[in-house]
Scaffold this motif. Structure first.
Motif, PDB file in Angstrom:
ATOM      1  N   ARG A   1       0.830  -1.196   0.000  1.00  0.00           N
ATOM      2  CA  ARG A   1       0.000   0.000   0.000  1.00  0.00           C
ATOM      3  C   ARG A   1       0.868   1.251   0.000  1.00  0.00           C
ATOM      4  N   GLY A   2       0.454   2.214  -0.812  1.00  0.00           N
ATOM      5  CA  GLY A   2       1.047   3.545  -0.746  1.00  0.00           C
ATOM      6  C   GLY A   2       2.435   3.691  -1.324  1.00  0.00           C
TER       7      GLY A   2
ATOM      8  N   THR B   1       7.417   7.405  -1.043  1.00  0.00           N
ATOM      9  CA  THR B   1       7.535   6.033  -0.556  1.00  0.00           C
ATOM     10  C   THR B   1       7.924   5.120  -1.712  1.00  0.00           C
TER      11      THR B   1
ATOM     12  N   THR C   1       6.875   0.708   6.051  1.00  0.00           N
ATOM     13  CA  THR C   1       6.080   0.227   7.187  1.00  0.00           C
ATOM     14  C   THR C   1       4.578   0.238   6.920  1.00  0.00           C
ATOM     15  N   LYS C   2       4.195   0.408   5.679  1.00  0.00           N
ATOM     16  CA  LYS C   2       2.767   0.446   5.359  1.00  0.00           C
ATOM     17  C   LYS C   2       2.211  -0.966   5.185  1.00  0.00           C
TER      18      LYS C   2
ATOM     19  N   GLU D   1      -8.957  -0.526   5.348  1.00  0.00           N
ATOM     20  CA  GLU D   1      -7.640  -0.558   4.714  1.00  0.00           C
ATOM     21  C   GLU D   1      -7.778  -1.177   3.323  1.00  0.00           C
TER      22      GLU D   1
ATOM     23  N   THR E   1      -5.896  -1.340  -1.002  1.00  0.00           N
ATOM     24  CA  THR E   1      -4.919  -0.934  -2.001  1.00  0.00           C
ATOM     25  C   THR E   1      -5.485  -1.290  -3.369  1.00  0.00           C
TER      26      THR E   1
END
Length: 178
Positions: free
Chosen positions: A9-10, A15, A69-70, A157, A159
């Motif tokens: 994710r992200g 990132t 850390t996502k 949550e 993605t």
């Protein structure tokens, strides 16, 4: 042995998860048939570990080696193929960049889906099937108000990947399974 499609994710902008070092780190950790797809947080691994142990091990590697850390989602190849088969908008695949599949950590509240649907522009659609939201934005994902508010309003949550990526990840996962 199970093939997992790792969805980070992200990834993007500030990132980053560099693909070559990520492949090397996952292979060195004992994962088999490791592949990555574009520099936006996608990897394929084959392992005898459970999903939870796979995600924990990959998360540890990413935290230690890349400072990442996502959240990491890890559908199996079978689940990914089902995601493709259950697409409620088969007419939308002709322009795959306008169709997205968002893998959800859990099923969202219907009121959240309705709040997103209320923002739909001309021809835009959203449908949730189990723990996948399908988002069709024929005018473009980047200019859609519905797409812009999706992450905030869905309440779980998630993605997302466009349909081009969805199909390519299945292709890579099938190769990893062979």
């Amino acid at each position: 042995m199970t093939v997992y499609i790792l969805l980070f994710r992200g990834v993007g902008g500030a990132t980053q998860l560099p693909t070559a070092p990520l492949r090397e780190a996952l292979s060195a950790a004992g994962f088999e048939n490791v592949a990555t797809y574009i520099n936006s947080g996608n990897a394929i691994v084959r392992t005898s570990l459970s999903r939870d142990k796979t995600v924990a091990k990959v998360a540890e590697i990413c935290r230690e080696k890349f400072g990442f850390t996502k959240a990491i989602h890890a559908p199996t190849l079978q689940e990914w193929s089902e995601l493709i088969a259950k697409n409620p908008f088969p007419d939308a695949v002709s322009v795959p960049k306008f169709l997205h599949a968002a893998v959800l950590a859990e099923e969202p509240d219907e009121k959240n889906v309705e709040a997103i649907r209320a923002l739909a522009g001309d021809g835009e659609r959203i449908a949730v099937v189990g723990k996948v939201a399908y988002i069709h934005t024929p005018g473009g994902f980047g200019v859609s108000r519905m797409a812009e508010k999706f992450d905030k309003l869905i309440g779980v949550e998630n993605t997302a990947r466009n349909w081009n990526s969805v199909l390519k990840l299945e292709e890579l996962a099938k190769k990893a399974a062979a």
